[in-house]
Motif scaffolding. Structure first.
Motif, PDB file in Angstrom:
ATOM      1  N   SER A 135       0.806  -1.363  -0.105  1.00 16.92           N
ATOM      2  CA  SER A 135      -0.036  -0.016   0.013  1.00 16.92           C
ATOM      3  C   SER A 135       0.846   1.209   0.014  1.00 16.92           C
ATOM      4  N   GLU A 136       0.537   2.180  -0.953  1.00 13.83           N
ATOM      5  CA  GLU A 136       1.339   3.498  -0.914  1.00 13.83           C
ATOM      6  C   GLU A 136       0.237   4.689  -0.973  1.00 13.83           C
ATOM      7  N   LEU A 137       0.790   5.657  -0.241  1.00 11.08           N
ATOM      8  CA  LEU A 137       0.138   6.984  -0.343  1.00 11.08           C
ATOM      9  C   LEU A 137      -0.254   7.497  -1.841  1.00 11.08           C
ATOM     10  N   ILE A 138      -1.344   7.514  -2.239  1.00  5.90           N
ATOM     11  CA  ILE A 138      -1.647   8.037  -3.727  1.00  5.90           C
ATOM     12  C   ILE A 138      -1.802   9.657  -3.719  1.00  5.90           C
ATOM     13  N   GLY A 139      -2.409  10.048  -2.515  1.00  8.37           N
ATOM     14  CA  GLY A 139      -2.834  11.444  -2.578  1.00  8.37           C
ATOM     15  C   GLY A 139      -3.940  11.754  -1.483  1.00  8.37           C
ATOM     16  N   CYS A 140      -4.210  13.028  -1.236  1.00 11.53           N
ATOM     17  CA  CYS A 140      -5.350  13.458  -0.164  1.00 11.53           C
ATOM     18  C   CYS A 140      -6.666  13.929  -1.083  1.00 11.53           C
ATOM     19  N   TYR A 141      -7.649  13.642  -0.310  1.00 13.66           N
ATOM     20  CA  TYR A 141      -8.933  14.188  -0.412  1.00 13.66           C
ATOM     21  C   TYR A 141      -9.837  14.527   0.576  1.00 13.66           C
ATOM     22  N   GLN A 142     -10.018  15.762   0.727  1.00 16.12           N
ATOM     23  CA  GLN A 142     -10.823  16.653   1.729  1.00 16.12           C
ATOM     24  C   GLN A 142     -10.076  16.395   2.933  1.00 16.12           C
ATOM     25  N   ARG A 143      -8.686  16.395   2.961  1.00 13.00           N
ATOM     26  CA  ARG A 143      -7.900  16.092   4.090  1.00 13.00           C
ATOM     27  C   ARG A 143      -7.745  14.615   4.334  1.00 13.00           C
ATOM     28  N   PHE A 144      -8.209  13.837   3.711  1.00  8.97           N
ATOM     29  CA  PHE A 144      -8.128  12.274   4.103  1.00  8.97           C
ATOM     30  C   PHE A 144      -6.856  11.750   3.473  1.00  8.97           C
ATOM     31  N   ASP A 145      -6.056  11.159   3.625  1.00 14.33           N
ATOM     32  CA  ASP A 145      -4.927  10.175   2.883  1.00 14.33           C
ATOM     33  C   ASP A 145      -5.739   9.143   2.194  1.00 14.33           C
ATOM     34  N   LEU A 146      -5.359   8.820   1.080  1.00 18.08           N
ATOM     35  CA  LEU A 146      -6.041   7.889   0.066  1.00 18.08           C
ATOM     36  C   LEU A 146      -4.604   6.950  -0.186  1.00 18.08           C
ATOM     37  N   TYR A 147      -4.990   5.558   0.170  1.00 14.79           N
ATOM     38  CA  TYR A 147      -3.823   4.800  -0.110  1.00 14.79           C
ATOM     39  C   TYR A 147      -4.158   3.678  -1.394  1.00 14.79           C
ATOM     40  N   ALA A 148      -3.281   3.299  -1.929  1.00 16.53           N
ATOM     41  CA  ALA A 148      -3.855   2.335  -2.952  1.00 16.53           C
ATOM     42  C   ALA A 148      -2.460   1.171  -3.089  1.00 16.53           C
ATOM     43  N   CYS A 149      -3.089   0.156  -3.893  1.00 21.23           N
ATOM     44  CA  CYS A 149      -1.669  -0.841  -4.059  1.00 21.23           C
ATOM     45  C   CYS A 149      -1.240  -0.804  -5.668  1.00 21.23           C
ATOM     46  N   PRO A 150      -0.542   0.150  -6.072  1.00 23.33           N
ATOM     47  CA  PRO A 150      -0.076   0.162  -7.476  1.00 23.33           C
ATOM     48  C   PRO A 150       1.003  -1.230  -8.006  1.00 23.33           C
ATOM     49  N   VAL A 151       0.545  -1.524  -9.181  1.00 18.10           N
ATOM     50  CA  VAL A 151       1.436  -2.425  -9.581  1.00 18.10           C
ATOM     51  C   VAL A 151       2.697  -2.009  -9.840  1.00 18.10           C
ATOM     52  N   PRO A 152       3.779  -2.636  -9.856  1.00 23.96           N
ATOM     53  CA  PRO A 152       5.011  -2.173 -10.219  1.00 23.96           C
ATOM     54  C   PRO A 152       5.322  -1.280 -11.307  1.00 23.96           C
ATOM     55  N   LEU A 153       4.701  -1.673 -12.476  1.00 26.30           N
ATOM     56  CA  LEU A 153       4.602  -0.827 -13.572  1.00 26.30           C
ATOM     57  C   LEU A 153       3.643   0.500 -13.736  1.00 26.30           C
ATOM     58  N   ALA A 154       3.047   0.692 -12.986  1.00 32.89           N
ATOM     59  CA  ALA A 154       1.993   1.839 -13.098  1.00 32.89           C
ATOM     60  C   ALA A 154       2.466   3.157 -13.393  1.00 32.89           C
ATOM     61  N   ARG A 155       3.858   3.509 -12.369  1.00 35.28           N
ATOM     62  CA  ARG A 155       4.313   4.838 -12.514  1.00 35.28           C
ATOM     63  C   ARG A 155       4.942   4.839 -13.897  1.00 35.28           C
ATOM     64  N   GLN A 156       5.789   3.953 -14.198  1.00 38.06           N
ATOM     65  CA  GLN A 156       6.563   3.870 -15.394  1.00 38.06           C
ATOM     66  C   GLN A 156       5.565   3.965 -16.664  1.00 38.06           C
ATOM     67  N   PHE A 157       4.461   3.199 -16.697  1.00 35.42           N
ATOM     68  CA  PHE A 157       3.788   3.183 -17.803  1.00 35.42           C
ATOM     69  C   PHE A 157       2.597   4.631 -17.927  1.00 35.42           C
ATOM     70  N   MET A 158       2.436   5.072 -16.829  1.00 33.50           N
ATOM     71  CA  MET A 158       1.720   6.372 -16.932  1.00 33.50           C
ATOM     72  C   MET A 158       2.524   7.502 -17.438  1.00 33.50           C
ATOM     73  N   GLN A 159       3.729   7.362 -16.911  1.00 32.61           N
ATOM     74  CA  GLN A 159       4.690   8.558 -17.489  1.00 32.61           C
ATOM     75  C   GLN A 159       5.030   8.399 -18.945  1.00 32.61           C
ATOM     76  N   ALA A 160       5.075   7.179 -19.373  1.00 31.60           N
ATOM     77  CA  ALA A 160       5.163   6.836 -20.966  1.00 31.60           C
ATOM     78  C   ALA A 160       3.937   7.251 -21.781  1.00 31.60           C
ATOM     79  N   LEU A 161       2.873   6.922 -21.153  1.00 35.97           N
ATOM     80  CA  LEU A 161       1.486   7.438 -21.896  1.00 35.97           C
ATOM     81  C   LEU A 161       1.605   8.883 -21.821  1.00 35.97           C
ATOM     82  N   ASP A 162       1.981   9.612 -20.931  1.00 46.41           N
ATOM     83  CA  ASP A 162       1.987  10.994 -20.821  1.00 46.41           C
ATOM     84  C   ASP A 162       2.992  11.500 -21.725  1.00 46.41           C
TER      85      ASP A 162
END
Length: 177
Positions: free
Chosen positions: A22-49
């Motif tokens: 689990s990792e901190l993804i961001g905050c919404y209305q002062r609440f921390d939102l956690y998720a479990c990103p797949v290992p390729l998620a960040r690299q894949f999203m940056q390539a898309l971008d």
């Protein structure tokens, strides 16, 4: 240059609970939102971008407008949120596809994909399993490629991973750094 419209689901595609830390993804209305990103998620999203030929849209029932928190996490530009669409847009798609889509609730993601891809030359949709309406749409529309991140033979292998990344990259004509 031909533009690819990409619809990207989150849960079961780039977020897989129980399989990754689990990792901190961001905050919404002062609440921390956690998720479990797949290992390729960040690299894949940056390539898309970075790609000039891909127009990514978020297609998530669970995250909806909060999907852009994933862009913050991956340090990319915010992508448009494709789901949900308005009632008027939904009725318009249904009227143009009479006899094909029957239920605005059951087929709501497919309706949104059709709405946002009206002028697209190529459509890729990555999802953890598709409703019958999406399968029927892809069968009758040669522009559409559906990629499921579900693995029937190995249920624990869900999400974007080494077993499906080559197929995904080929469909998008994309390379990871």
């Amino acid at each position: 240059m031909q533009q690819i419209v990409l619809f990207l689901d989150i849960d079961g595609v780039i977020n897989v609970r129980g399989l990754y830390l689990s990792e901190l993804i961001g905050c919404y209305q002062r609440f921390d939102l956690y998720a479990c990103p797949v290992p390729l998620a960040r690299q894949f999203m940056q390539a898309l971008d970075r790609s000039e030929s891909i127009k990514p849209f978020w297609m998530s029932k669970g995250w909806r407008k909060h999907a852009t928190l994933w862009n913050q996490w991956a340090q990319t530009r915010s992508w448009r949120v494709a789901y949900p669409i308005s009632f008027v847009q939904m009725r318009d798609v249904m009227a143009q596809n009479r006899g094909f889509l029957l239920d605005e609730i059951e087929d709501s993601k497919t309706l949104a994909a059709i709405w946002h891809s009206r002028n697209a030359t190529q459509v890729v949709w990555i999802e953890d399993g598709f409703p019958d309406s999406a399968l029927a749409w892809a069968k009758r529309d040669s522009r559409v490629t559906l990629i499921s991140t579900l693995h029937n033979s190995e249920p624990t292998q869900v999400g974007i991973n080494a077993g499906n990344i080559d197929k995904i990259l080929a469909a998008l004509n994309l390379k990871l750094d």
